[in-house]
Scaffold this motif. Structure first.
Motif, PDB file in Angstrom:
ATOM      1  N   PHE A 183      -3.380   2.731  -7.098  1.00 49.54           N
ATOM      2  CA  PHE A 183      -3.498   3.279  -8.458  1.00 49.54           C
ATOM      3  C   PHE A 183      -3.116   2.226  -9.498  1.00 49.54           C
ATOM      4  N   TRP A 184      -2.116   1.413  -9.153  1.00 48.37           N
ATOM      5  CA  TRP A 184      -1.695   0.334 -10.059  1.00 48.37           C
ATOM      6  C   TRP A 184      -2.860  -0.644 -10.271  1.00 48.37           C
ATOM      7  N   ARG A 185      -3.544  -0.974  -9.162  1.00 48.38           N
ATOM      8  CA  ARG A 185      -4.705  -1.876  -9.278  1.00 48.38           C
ATOM      9  C   ARG A 185      -5.758  -1.288 -10.217  1.00 48.38           C
ATOM     10  N   PHE A 186      -6.024   0.012 -10.079  1.00 48.97           N
ATOM     11  CA  PHE A 186      -7.009   0.658 -10.937  1.00 48.97           C
ATOM     12  C   PHE A 186      -6.494   0.787 -12.368  1.00 48.97           C
ATOM     13  N   HIS A 187      -5.183   0.924 -12.512  1.00 44.70           N
ATOM     14  CA  HIS A 187      -4.593   1.066 -13.848  1.00 44.70           C
ATOM     15  C   HIS A 187      -4.742  -0.236 -14.631  1.00 44.70           C
ATOM     16  N   ILE A 188      -4.480  -1.384 -13.959  1.00 44.69           N
ATOM     17  CA  ILE A 188      -4.574  -2.673 -14.681  1.00 44.69           C
ATOM     18  C   ILE A 188      -5.929  -3.345 -14.443  1.00 44.69           C
ATOM     19  N   MET A 189      -6.790  -2.695 -13.700  1.00 39.06           N
ATOM     20  CA  MET A 189      -8.160  -3.148 -13.440  1.00 39.06           C
ATOM     21  C   MET A 189      -8.224  -4.506 -12.734  1.00 39.06           C
ATOM     22  N   ASP A 190      -7.175  -4.832 -11.963  1.00 41.77           N
ATOM     23  CA  ASP A 190      -7.221  -6.032 -11.117  1.00 41.77           C
ATOM     24  C   ASP A 190      -7.349  -5.506  -9.690  1.00 41.77           C
ATOM     25  N   TYR A 191      -8.590  -5.298  -9.276  1.00 40.65           N
ATOM     26  CA  TYR A 191      -8.848  -4.575  -8.024  1.00 40.65           C
ATOM     27  C   TYR A 191      -8.530  -5.409  -6.773  1.00 40.65           C
ATOM     28  N   LEU A 192      -8.485  -6.745  -6.943  1.00 41.70           N
ATOM     29  CA  LEU A 192      -8.255  -7.593  -5.763  1.00 41.70           C
ATOM     30  C   LEU A 192      -6.774  -7.770  -5.448  1.00 41.70           C
ATOM     31  N   HIS A 193      -6.007  -8.153  -6.467  1.00 41.16           N
ATOM     32  CA  HIS A 193      -4.598  -8.505  -6.192  1.00 41.16           C
ATOM     33  C   HIS A 193      -3.576  -7.572  -6.833  1.00 41.16           C
ATOM     34  N   GLY A 194      -3.981  -6.870  -7.890  1.00 39.68           N
ATOM     35  CA  GLY A 194      -3.041  -5.970  -8.565  1.00 39.68           C
ATOM     36  C   GLY A 194      -1.926  -6.700  -9.281  1.00 39.68           C
ATOM     37  N   GLU A 195      -2.221  -7.906  -9.811  1.00 38.15           N
ATOM     38  CA  GLU A 195      -1.153  -8.702 -10.436  1.00 38.15           C
ATOM     39  C   GLU A 195      -1.449  -9.090 -11.884  1.00 38.15           C
ATOM     40  N   ASP A 196      -2.737  -9.330 -12.190  1.00 41.45           N
ATOM     41  CA  ASP A 196      -3.093  -9.914 -13.479  1.00 41.45           C
ATOM     42  C   ASP A 196      -3.412  -8.843 -14.525  1.00 41.45           C
ATOM     43  N   VAL A 197      -2.424  -8.569 -15.388  1.00 40.04           N
ATOM     44  CA  VAL A 197      -2.626  -7.554 -16.436  1.00 40.04           C
ATOM     45  C   VAL A 197      -3.541  -8.106 -17.535  1.00 40.04           C
ATOM     46  N   GLY A 198      -3.633  -9.431 -17.624  1.00 38.12           N
ATOM     47  CA  GLY A 198      -4.435 -10.027 -18.694  1.00 38.12           C
ATOM     48  C   GLY A 198      -5.862 -10.330 -18.274  1.00 38.12           C
TER      49      GLY A 198
END
Lengths: 249, 241
Positions: A183-198
């Motif tokens: 869900f975090w990955r989908f929330h910040i739209m970084d589907y591969l690593h879930g790290e890059d909010v920018g």
């Protein structure tokens, strides 16, 4: 006269970003509704047992003589027996507190015993155990390798990762945490690593949604605040003032 | 099933309630995405403190058995160094995260005396953690406080901490944990702005340091309803028109 522009902007921009707004709402709701300590699986591991330091055969000073460069020497109970963990930089070594002998790397059988000893449910059953040496799954940091991955039976699929060198549970996972991670990955739209909010998707969709939401705020003002709400408020104040005047007279 | 009219009315009133918070969520979310400023970590003047120097002479330690009456119920006893001196750190209640409430006792490993830190230790540690050409001068004018009931700068912290406030342009405060007896954070105005953004994003108006609060739960639920009624209006009702 009400402008139709905010309505058009809100409608057409939401056509592009509406689905992501829905995803943000669902993922955000899950994150705030689920207690973060439960998500982190803190309940999965029993508290450490107490130590009996009065009957030690060897102590920290004895171990320090063998490892003078140690950054720390910790004494704790591992499956009912006292052990010392010597930390030198990132390296950790286990020393038997009864014999002062260097303990060999954790075997599969020992990993099972450690996992069962520390699992919160004394009736827990191990479903699968794997040795991970080269590559770590996405839920485990590679710096912990090599580890034993001990997966328990159960709908939440609780898993302990036990360091081969220290015998410590370095991290644990269960499905609520895995769902949180996705869900975090989908929330910040970084589907591969879930790290890059920018990331560029996130920024583009956020800016578009912000514009659409501001247009929506204009609509709220036009259709609610400037009409019914304020009118109702005005009527309420007038009625209250009238009643107060009657009461005073 | 909601009628087209009821859906529109519900969407309108939900928007009235959550619109401002929605703008705050999007604005702060954009801040997190765009403001990739290393200064926002608060660590522009921070450096790692080495608690055990290389080549330090092996000390003569008191055996922990001699402290056994004070270590009843301890779950872990560690020999550690703080500013080159050895100590025994006994954990009685150990939580996974350092900010959670811990129960520990510290003993001087050479004498066995209970170790209570004072302003001298805090000053020395704070100074060693500073990477600044005028750090001695900064420390001269610093004010030191012991905080036992949380601080806005580190809202999630549940243990007693020491705050060393420097009189510099960025209003840096150095926080030292009474549990780990290490520097846990440098907080300056850049970091405080980031903290404020987190507070607004999490609706953490009671400074708990988390997002599992009643405001965020209620508003997240209302926002989901807003999104569903909006999507229904957009894709089912509007596009048919």
């Amino acid at each position: 006269m009400k402008s139709q522009l905010p309505r058009k902007i809100h409608k057409w921009l939401m056509l592009f970003v509406g689905l992501q707004v829905f995803i943000w709402s669902v993922t955000g709701l899950y994150m705030v509704m689920t207690n973060i300590h439960y998500t982190h699986g803190e309940h999965l591991q029993k508290p450490s047992p107490t130590l009996d330091v009065s009957s030690l055969k060897f102590n920290h000073a004895d171990v320090l003589k063998s490892y003078p460069n140690a950054d720390s020497i910790s004494l704790f109970n591992r499956v009912g027996e006292p052990v010392f963990m010597v930390q030198e930089g990132r390296e950790s070594t286990l020393v038997n507190a009864t014999t002062k002998e260097l303990m060999p790397k954790v075997t599969e059988q020992e990993a099972r015993e450690i996992a069962l000893f520390q699992f919160h449910d004394s009736a827990g059953v191990i479903a699968k155990i794997s040795y991970l040496k080269v590559s770590a799954p996405s839920e485990l940091s590679a710096r912990h390798l090599p580890v034993w991955e001990v997966q328990f039976e159960g709908i939440a699929s609780p898993t302990f990762y036990i360091s081969e060198s220290s015998g410590q549970v370095v991290t644990k996972r269960h499905n609520p945490w895995r769902i949180f991670d996705w869900f975090w990955r989908f929330h910040i739209m970084d589907y591969l690593h879930g790290e890059d909010v920018g990331n560029v998707f996130f920024l583009a969709i956020s800016i578009t949604t912000l514009l659409s939401t501001l247009a929506g705020c204009c609509l709220v003002y036009q259709r609610v605040l400037s009409n019914s709400f304020l009118n109702s408020f005005r009527k309420f104040v007038n009625r209250w003032a009238k009643r107060r005047t009657t009461h005073v007279n | 099933m909601l009628t087209k009219r009821a859906n529109a009315v519900l969407h309108k009133w939900l928007a009235t309630i959550v619109s401002i918070q929605l703008v705050i969520w999007l604005g702060t979310g954009l801040y997190f995405g765009l403001a990739d400023d290393p200064k926002a970590s608060g660590n522009q003047f921070r450096q790692k403190v080495e608690h055990k120097s290389e080549g330090l002479q092996t000390p003569t330690l008191i055996a922990p058995e001699k402290l056994s009456s004070k270590l009843t119920d301890a779950k872990r006893v560690s020999l550690v160094w703080r500013l080159d001196k050895p100590y025994y750190l006994a954990f009685f209640q150990e939580k996974p995260h350092g900010y959670q409430k811990q129960s520990v006792k510290w003993f001087d490993a050479e004498t066995g005396a209970l170790w209570v830190i004072n302003e001298n230790y805090v000053t020395e540690l704070a100074q060693q953690s500073l990477k600044h050409t005028e750090k001695a001068k900064l420390m001269e004018n610093a004010t030191i406080n012991l905080i036992s009931r949380g601080t806005k700068d580190i809202p999630s912290e549940r243990n007693t901490i020491w705050a060393v406030a420097l009189n510099n342009t960025d209003n840096t405060t150095i926080y030292i944990s009474d549990v780990s007896r290490k520097v846990i954070a440098h907080v300056d105005d850049h970091k405080r702005l980031k903290n404020l953004m987190f507070q607004l994003h999490f609706m953490d108006y009671f400074n708990t340091g988390g997002f599992n609060n009643i405001f965020s739960k209620v508003f997240a639920l209302l926002t989901l309803m807003l999104a569903i009624t909006g999507l229904r209006w957009l894709f089912i009702a509007r596009l048919k028109d």
